[in-house]
Design an enzyme around this catalytic site. Structure first.
Site, PDB file in Angstrom:
ATOM      1  N   GLU A   1       0.834  -1.213   0.000  1.00  0.00           N
ATOM      2  CA  GLU A   1       0.000   0.000   0.000  1.00  0.00           C
ATOM      3  C   GLU A   1       0.866   1.259   0.000  1.00  0.00           C
ATOM      4  O   GLU A   1       0.501   2.259  -0.614  1.00  0.00           O
ATOM      5  CB  GLU A   1      -0.898   0.038   1.237  1.00  0.00           C
ATOM      6  CG  GLU A   1      -2.040  -0.936   1.219  1.00  0.00           C
ATOM      7  CD  GLU A   1      -2.912  -0.769   2.439  1.00  0.00           C
ATOM      8  OE1 GLU A   1      -3.922  -0.041   2.326  1.00  0.00           O
ATOM      9  OE2 GLU A   1      -2.577  -1.333   3.495  1.00  0.00           O
TER      10      GLU A   1
ATOM     11  N   TYR B   1      -8.646  28.935   3.472  1.00  0.00           N
ATOM     12  CA  TYR B   1      -8.826  27.519   3.154  1.00  0.00           C
ATOM     13  C   TYR B   1      -7.798  27.009   2.151  1.00  0.00           C
ATOM     14  O   TYR B   1      -7.436  25.836   2.167  1.00  0.00           O
ATOM     15  CB  TYR B   1     -10.257  27.194   2.709  1.00  0.00           C
ATOM     16  CG  TYR B   1     -10.762  27.923   1.508  1.00  0.00           C
ATOM     17  CD1 TYR B   1     -10.440  27.513   0.234  1.00  0.00           C
ATOM     18  CD2 TYR B   1     -11.596  29.031   1.658  1.00  0.00           C
ATOM     19  CE1 TYR B   1     -10.927  28.187  -0.870  1.00  0.00           C
ATOM     20  CE2 TYR B   1     -12.084  29.709   0.559  1.00  0.00           C
ATOM     21  CZ  TYR B   1     -11.747  29.275  -0.708  1.00  0.00           C
ATOM     22  OH  TYR B   1     -12.221  29.935  -1.801  1.00  0.00           O
TER      23      TYR B   1
ATOM     24  N   GLU C   1      -4.711   6.919  11.821  1.00  0.00           N
ATOM     25  CA  GLU C   1      -4.715   7.644  13.092  1.00  0.00           C
ATOM     26  C   GLU C   1      -3.502   8.562  13.186  1.00  0.00           C
ATOM     27  O   GLU C   1      -3.606   9.702  13.649  1.00  0.00           O
ATOM     28  CB  GLU C   1      -4.716   6.667  14.286  1.00  0.00           C
ATOM     29  CG  GLU C   1      -6.001   5.892  14.449  1.00  0.00           C
ATOM     30  CD  GLU C   1      -6.064   4.592  13.649  1.00  0.00           C
ATOM     31  OE1 GLU C   1      -6.940   3.773  13.968  1.00  0.00           O
ATOM     32  OE2 GLU C   1      -5.260   4.397  12.708  1.00  0.00           O
TER      33      GLU C   1
ATOM     34  N   LYS D   1      -9.943   6.207   3.301  1.00  0.00           N
ATOM     35  CA  LYS D   1      -9.230   5.462   2.258  1.00  0.00           C
ATOM     36  C   LYS D   1     -10.298   4.851   1.351  1.00  0.00           C
ATOM     37  O   LYS D   1     -11.132   4.069   1.793  1.00  0.00           O
ATOM     38  CB  LYS D   1      -8.366   4.362   2.870  1.00  0.00           C
ATOM     39  CG  LYS D   1      -7.586   3.552   1.837  1.00  0.00           C
ATOM     40  CD  LYS D   1      -6.837   2.386   2.462  1.00  0.00           C
ATOM     41  CE  LYS D   1      -5.708   2.874   3.320  1.00  0.00           C
ATOM     42  NZ  LYS D   1      -4.851   1.731   3.762  1.00  0.00           N
TER      43      LYS D   1
END
Length: 119
Positions: free
Chosen positions: A23, A55, A74, A100
């Site tokens: 990954e 932003y 996390e 994801k």
């Protein structure tokens, strides 16, 4: 002093996070949503960009954090929180969600998995 929020909804970013080494080599599509609370009164009165959370700058910091691979989402969310609150000390509250898309889990079809953190 009044508080308001800016929201960045489903910012699509290609990144290289995951427990599996593959990954982190191949990467995946992610969606990042951010909601940040800050004192809004000065921006409302002045119509001056310097008085608000820009932003475009928040997106720049988000893309920078997402460009550094992590095993766990996390960890990504925590690095993002630290980066944003350090760069924008007026933030009083926030929520970050990192999803994801199409995670590589054999034998299932799933739209996404996500981690949300609110402080």
């Amino acid at each position: 002093m009044s508080e308001g929020t800016i929201e960045i909804n489903k910012l699509r970013i290609y990144a290289y996070h995951g427990v599996d080494k593959q990954e982190r080599l191949i990467g995946n599509d992610y969606e990042v949503s951010i909601k940040l609370t800050y004192p809004i009164s000065n921006a409302m009165k002045s119509d001056d960009l310097i008085q608000t959370l820009n932003y475009a700058e928040v997106i720049k910091f988000t893309k920078d954090v997402m460009s550094k691979p992590s095993c766990l989402l996390e960890n990504v969310v925590e690095r993002m929180r630290i980066s944003l609150t350090s760069a924008f000390p007026l933030i009083t509250h926030g929520k970050i969600t990192v999803a994801k898309l199409s995670p590589p889990i054999t034998g299932i079809q799933i739209e996404s998995v996500a981690i949300s953190f609110e402080w």
